[in-house]
Scaffold this motif. Structure first.
Motif, PDB file in Angstrom:
ATOM      1  N   ARG A  99       0.843   1.297 -11.050  1.00 53.54           N
ATOM      2  CA  ARG A  99      -0.608   1.269 -10.835  1.00 53.54           C
ATOM      3  C   ARG A  99      -1.361   1.161 -12.154  1.00 53.54           C
ATOM      4  O   ARG A  99      -2.398   0.499 -12.237  1.00 53.54           O
ATOM      5  CB  ARG A  99      -1.038   2.519 -10.077  1.00 53.54           C
ATOM      6  CG  ARG A  99      -0.633   2.532  -8.632  1.00 53.54           C
ATOM      7  CD  ARG A  99      -1.213   1.374  -7.851  1.00 53.54           C
ATOM      8  NE  ARG A  99      -2.663   1.476  -7.719  1.00 53.54           N
ATOM      9  CZ  ARG A  99      -3.441   0.531  -7.217  1.00 53.54           C
ATOM     10  NH1 ARG A  99      -2.908  -0.632  -6.828  1.00 53.54           N
ATOM     11  NH2 ARG A  99      -4.735   0.715  -7.106  1.00 53.54           N
ATOM     12  N   ARG A 156       0.221   3.169   0.785  1.00 53.71           N
ATOM     13  CA  ARG A 156      -1.227   3.217   0.593  1.00 53.71           C
ATOM     14  C   ARG A 156      -1.733   4.655   0.558  1.00 53.71           C
ATOM     15  O   ARG A 156      -2.545   5.021  -0.300  1.00 53.71           O
ATOM     16  CB  ARG A 156      -1.920   2.428   1.707  1.00 53.71           C
ATOM     17  CG  ARG A 156      -3.435   2.417   1.609  1.00 53.71           C
ATOM     18  CD  ARG A 156      -4.031   1.501   2.656  1.00 53.71           C
ATOM     19  NE  ARG A 156      -3.594   1.883   3.997  1.00 53.71           N
ATOM     20  CZ  ARG A 156      -4.146   2.866   4.705  1.00 53.71           C
ATOM     21  NH1 ARG A 156      -5.136   3.593   4.200  1.00 53.71           N
ATOM     22  NH2 ARG A 156      -3.687   3.141   5.916  1.00 53.71           N
ATOM     23  N   ARG A 157      -1.260   5.508   1.464  1.00 49.10           N
ATOM     24  CA  ARG A 157      -1.680   6.914   1.482  1.00 49.10           C
ATOM     25  C   ARG A 157      -1.244   7.634   0.207  1.00 49.10           C
ATOM     26  O   ARG A 157      -2.017   8.414  -0.364  1.00 49.10           O
ATOM     27  CB  ARG A 157      -1.094   7.617   2.717  1.00 49.10           C
ATOM     28  CG  ARG A 157      -1.733   7.230   4.029  1.00 49.10           C
ATOM     29  CD  ARG A 157      -1.320   8.202   5.128  1.00 49.10           C
ATOM     30  NE  ARG A 157       0.131   8.224   5.314  1.00 49.10           N
ATOM     31  CZ  ARG A 157       0.799   7.450   6.169  1.00 49.10           C
ATOM     32  NH1 ARG A 157       0.136   6.549   6.897  1.00 49.10           N
ATOM     33  NH2 ARG A 157       2.099   7.551   6.288  1.00 49.10           N
ATOM     34  N   VAL A 159      -0.672   6.308  -2.763  1.00 39.79           N
ATOM     35  CA  VAL A 159      -1.463   5.816  -3.908  1.00 39.79           C
ATOM     36  C   VAL A 159      -2.858   6.415  -3.889  1.00 39.79           C
ATOM     37  O   VAL A 159      -3.395   6.842  -4.924  1.00 39.79           O
ATOM     38  CB  VAL A 159      -1.517   4.276  -3.903  1.00 39.79           C
ATOM     39  CG1 VAL A 159      -2.551   3.766  -4.915  1.00 39.79           C
ATOM     40  CG2 VAL A 159      -0.146   3.701  -4.219  1.00 39.79           C
ATOM     41  N   HIS A 160      -3.484   6.483  -2.727  1.00 36.16           N
ATOM     42  CA  HIS A 160      -4.821   7.077  -2.630  1.00 36.16           C
ATOM     43  C   HIS A 160      -4.801   8.557  -3.004  1.00 36.16           C
ATOM     44  O   HIS A 160      -5.738   9.059  -3.624  1.00 36.16           O
ATOM     45  CB  HIS A 160      -5.370   6.900  -1.217  1.00 36.16           C
ATOM     46  CG  HIS A 160      -5.774   5.494  -0.912  1.00 36.16           C
ATOM     47  ND1 HIS A 160      -6.154   5.082   0.351  1.00 36.16           N
ATOM     48  CD2 HIS A 160      -5.838   4.398  -1.699  1.00 36.16           C
ATOM     49  CE1 HIS A 160      -6.445   3.790   0.317  1.00 36.16           C
ATOM     50  NE2 HIS A 160      -6.256   3.354  -0.919  1.00 36.16           N
ATOM     51  N   HIS A 161      -3.715   9.249  -2.671  1.00 35.13           N
ATOM     52  CA  HIS A 161      -3.600  10.655  -3.049  1.00 35.13           C
ATOM     53  C   HIS A 161      -3.469  10.786  -4.569  1.00 35.13           C
ATOM     54  O   HIS A 161      -4.057  11.706  -5.181  1.00 35.13           O
ATOM     55  CB  HIS A 161      -2.394  11.277  -2.348  1.00 35.13           C
ATOM     56  CG  HIS A 161      -2.132  12.703  -2.727  1.00 35.13           C
ATOM     57  ND1 HIS A 161      -2.931  13.739  -2.286  1.00 35.13           N
ATOM     58  CD2 HIS A 161      -1.166  13.250  -3.531  1.00 35.13           C
ATOM     59  CE1 HIS A 161      -2.476  14.875  -2.797  1.00 35.13           C
ATOM     60  NE2 HIS A 161      -1.400  14.605  -3.546  1.00 35.13           N
ATOM     61  N   GLU A 179      -4.634   8.719  -6.781  1.00 35.07           N
ATOM     62  CA  GLU A 179      -5.812   8.209  -7.490  1.00 35.07           C
ATOM     63  C   GLU A 179      -7.103   8.808  -6.953  1.00 35.07           C
ATOM     64  O   GLU A 179      -8.147   8.158  -6.954  1.00 35.07           O
ATOM     65  CB  GLU A 179      -5.856   6.686  -7.375  1.00 35.07           C
ATOM     66  CG  GLU A 179      -4.656   6.006  -8.017  1.00 35.07           C
ATOM     67  CD  GLU A 179      -4.689   4.503  -7.862  1.00 35.07           C
ATOM     68  OE1 GLU A 179      -5.545   3.992  -7.097  1.00 35.07           O
ATOM     69  OE2 GLU A 179      -3.858   3.828  -8.501  1.00 35.07           O
ATOM     70  N   GLN A 180      -7.047  10.004  -6.487  1.00 32.53           N
ATOM     71  CA  GLN A 180      -8.259  10.659  -6.023  1.00 32.53           C
ATOM     72  C   GLN A 180      -9.244  10.769  -7.186  1.00 32.53           C
ATOM     73  O   GLN A 180      -8.897  11.228  -8.271  1.00 32.53           O
ATOM     74  CB  GLN A 180      -7.950  12.054  -5.478  1.00 32.53           C
ATOM     75  CG  GLN A 180      -7.258  12.035  -4.135  1.00 32.53           C
ATOM     76  CD  GLN A 180      -7.020  13.437  -3.594  1.00 32.53           C
ATOM     77  OE1 GLN A 180      -7.276  14.417  -4.287  1.00 32.53           O
ATOM     78  NE2 GLN A 180      -6.530  13.521  -2.367  1.00 32.53           N
TER      79      GLN A 180
END
Length: 486
Positions: A60, A86-87, A89-91, A93-94
Motif C-alpha cells: 500500500r 478490502r476490509r 486495508v481499510h482497517h 488505513e483508518q
C-alpha cells in the motif's frame, strides 16, 4: 436502551443496594460501575490476512491497488476473497477525521465571492432563453450580501460585478476571498498564484487584497457557499424564467428585505441590521472615480502591422516585427500596447464596433504611407497650388473614364518633392505644348532637364489663296488638246 440492558443494570443496582435510599454522587457511581460491572470484551476474530500484514502495508505504501494485492497474496497461497482484503486495508488505513475550525472575521475585514448556476433567463438582446449565473458577494462578519445575475463569467463581467457590489455596500473590504476561476487567477497555486493583471489593477484601485482559496477546497469560502445555496433555495426556488433586468431588480429588493431581515442561522441577528449598525462604517471608502474597466490579453503582431483585440484592429509601429508578442490593456476609452517586459509601445482610442481599424499614420512605413493617404480632392488642391499646367495634367489624368489614375497622379505630384514645384510646373507646361500630358513624359522632361529649353516656334500656316497662280488653260488645257485654250 434495549430492555435487556435496562434489566442488567437493575440487577446490578439491586446487588449493590442502590435501589433503596439516596444515591451516592455521580463520581462515586462511576467508580463503582467500573469496579463491579466491567463490560464483557467483544469476541476476537483474527483476520485470515493477519500473517500478511507486513506485506500488505508495504504494498500500500508503494501505491499498489487492492486488486493487485489480492493477486500477490494468491501467489503466496492465500485463498480468501477480495472483500476480506478490502476490509483489512481499510482497517489498516483508518484516518482520523479532519477537524474543521470556524474562522471568524472582524467587521469590514473580509468578503467572499462565488458564482452559482441560476437556471434559464430571458435575454432581450438575442430574444431567447440563456443560461444565467448568480454572482454573490457576502460580507463575512454581517453576512449581508450582494447578488447580480449575468450570462457569462468573462474578465470584463467579473470586474464590473465587483464595482457594482462595492457601490452597493458603499465601500470595499480589506480582502476578497475567491476561488480560482480564470477571470481572476491565471495559474492556481496556493503559495504563489498568478493573478489576472486586470484583477490586480482593480484590487489596487479599491485597496483590497486578493485571497484565493486552496484548489478544490470550497470550505475556505463557506460563508458565500451558504449564501449561493440560499439564493437558489429561496429566491430562485420555483421562480419562472424572467428577463435579466427584472431578475436583477427583484433580487436587489430581496437582498434588502427577505435575505437582509431574516435571523441568520449562525449570527442569530439580521444581516442588514448588523451591517448598517457596525460593518458599513468599517469598510474602506470608495475612490473618487470608479475603476476603469481594463482587460489584459496577449496579442501577436500580424503581417499587416496590426494586432487584434476584442474583434477590432490596432496598428503598431512598422519597426515592430511580424509575430512579436505584445500585452494589450483594453480600457473603457483607450487601448494601450506594451512589450512583454511592460515597456509602452503605443496607445489608441478604443474601437466602438467590431471590425473597426484604428491606425496611427506614423506607424506606417514612410515609403508606403503617401499612397495609402491619397485622395482625389487632395491631389487636385495640391496640383492647383503648383500651377495651371500641373492642374491641367492632373485633371486630365483623373478624368480617365476607364482607368483609375489616382496613384499615377500621386507619383506625378511627388516629382515636385524631388525636383521642386517650379521645375515640375515648367515640365508640365512643355508636356501640354507637345500634347503629351502623361506622367512618363513629365518625368522624362525633368530627368533630361528639358523643361528649361525654349520650344520651337510654331509653324505659321500659308494663308488661303483667293486667286489661282496659274490660269485655267495652263492647268487644264492638256485635257482638251490645248488648241481651244490658246
Amino acid at each position: 436502551m434495549h430492555r435487556k440492558t435496562v434489566k442488567r443494570y437493575r440487577v446490578w443496582a439491586a446487588e449493590q443496594g442502590l435501589l433503596k435510599g439516596s444515591l451516592p454522587p455521580l463520581g462515586e457511581l462511576e467508580v463503582l460501575v467500573q469496579a463491579t460491572m466491567a463490560e464483557k470484551p467483544p469476541p476476537q476474530n483474527q483476520s485470515s490476512l493477519a500473517p500478511y500484514c507486513t506485506l500488505i502495508s508495504q504494498l500500500r505504501k508503494e501505491g499498489v491497488e487492492m486488486t493487485a494485492i489480492l493477486n500477490r497474496l494468491q501467489e503466496r497461497g492465500y485463498h480468501g476473497s477480495y472483500s476480506a482484503v478490502r476490509r483489512f486495508v481499510h482497517h489498516l488505513e483508518q484516518v482520523q477525521p479532519e477537524v474543521m475550525v470556524r474562522v471568524e472575521c472582524k467587521p469590514g475585514e473580509e468578503a467572499q465571492v462565488d458564482f452559482g448556476y441560476a437556471g434559464l433567463l430571458w435575454d432581450p438582446v438575442s430574444q431567447r432563453l440563456r443560461r444565467g449565473w448568480a454572482f454573490v458577494m457576502t460580507l463575512s462578519w454581517s453576512r449581508h450580501q450582494y447578488v447580480e445575475f449575468v450570462f457569462d463569467q468573462k474578465v470584463a463581467t467579473w470586474l464590473l460585478l465587483h464595482r457594482h457590489a462595492f457601490e452597493w455596500f458603499g465601500g470595499a473590504p480589506e480582502r476578497v476571498v475567491i476561488d480560482n476561476l480564470k477571470a481572476a487567477i491565471v495559474k492556481a497555486c496556493f503559495d504563489d498564484p498568478v493573478v489576472q493583471q486586470a484583477y490586480r489593477e482593480c484590487a489596487e484601485h479599491y485597496g483590497f487584497l486578493i485571497a484565493p482559496c486552496r484548489v478544490a477546497t470550497p470550505q475556505h469560502k463557506g460563508k458565500v457557499e451558504s449564501g449561493v445555496h440560499y439564493v437558489k433555495r429561496n429566491f430562485l426556488g420555483g421562480r419562472t424564467p424572467t428577463t435579466l433586468t427584472v431578475a436583477n431588480q427583484d433580487v436587489r429588493n430581496w437582498c434588502q428585505t427577505t435575505a437582509g431581515q431574516r435571523i441568520h442561522g449562525t449570527t442569530r441577528e439580521q444581516p442588514l441590521a448588523r451591517f448598517a449598525a457596525t460593518e458599513q462604517a468599517r469598510l474602506k471608502p470608495l475612490p473618487a472615480a470608479p475603476y476603469d474597466l481594463a482587460i489584459w490579453k496577449e496579442a501577436t503582431v500580424g503581417a499587416d502591422g496590426y494586432i487584434t483585440f476584442d474583434n477590432a484592429y490596432y496598428s503598431v509601429p512598422f519597426r515592430v516585427a511580424k509575430g512579436t508578442k505584445l500585452r494589450v490593456r483594453g480600457g473603457a476609452q483607450s487601448v494601450m500596447l506594451f512589450t512583454l517586459t511592460h515597456e509602452p509601445v503605443t496607445t489608441h482610442d478604443r474601437a466602438q464596433q467590431a471590425g473597426q481599424r484604428q491606425t496611427h499614420p506614423d506607424h506606417l512605413p514612410p515609403h508606403k504611407m503617401a499612397g495609402l493617404l491619397l485622395s482625389r480632392e487632395e491631389c487636385r488642391n495640391a496640383a492647383a497650388a503648383i500651377g495651371a499646367a500641373t492642374d491641367h495634367i492632373v485633371t486630365t489624368l483623373l478624368a480617365d473614364p476607364a482607368v483609375d489614375r489616382l496613384r499615377t497622379v500621386g507619383r506625378l505630384l511627388r516629382l515636385g518633392e524631388r525636383y521642386g514645384d517650379e521645375r515640375l510646373e515648367a515640365a508640365c507646361q512643355r508636356a501640354v505644348q507637345f500634347a503629351e500630358p502623361t506622367y512618363t513624359t513629365v518625368k522624362r522632361i525633368l530627368t533630361e532637364g528639358l523643361e528649361a529649353q525654349p520650344t520651337a516656334a510654331t509653324m505659321s500656316k500659308t494663308p488661303p489663296a483667293h486667286t489661282f497662280v496659274r490660269t485655267a488653260p495652263e492647268l487644264l488645257g492638256h485635257l482638251f488638246g490645248g488648241a481651244q485654250w490658246s
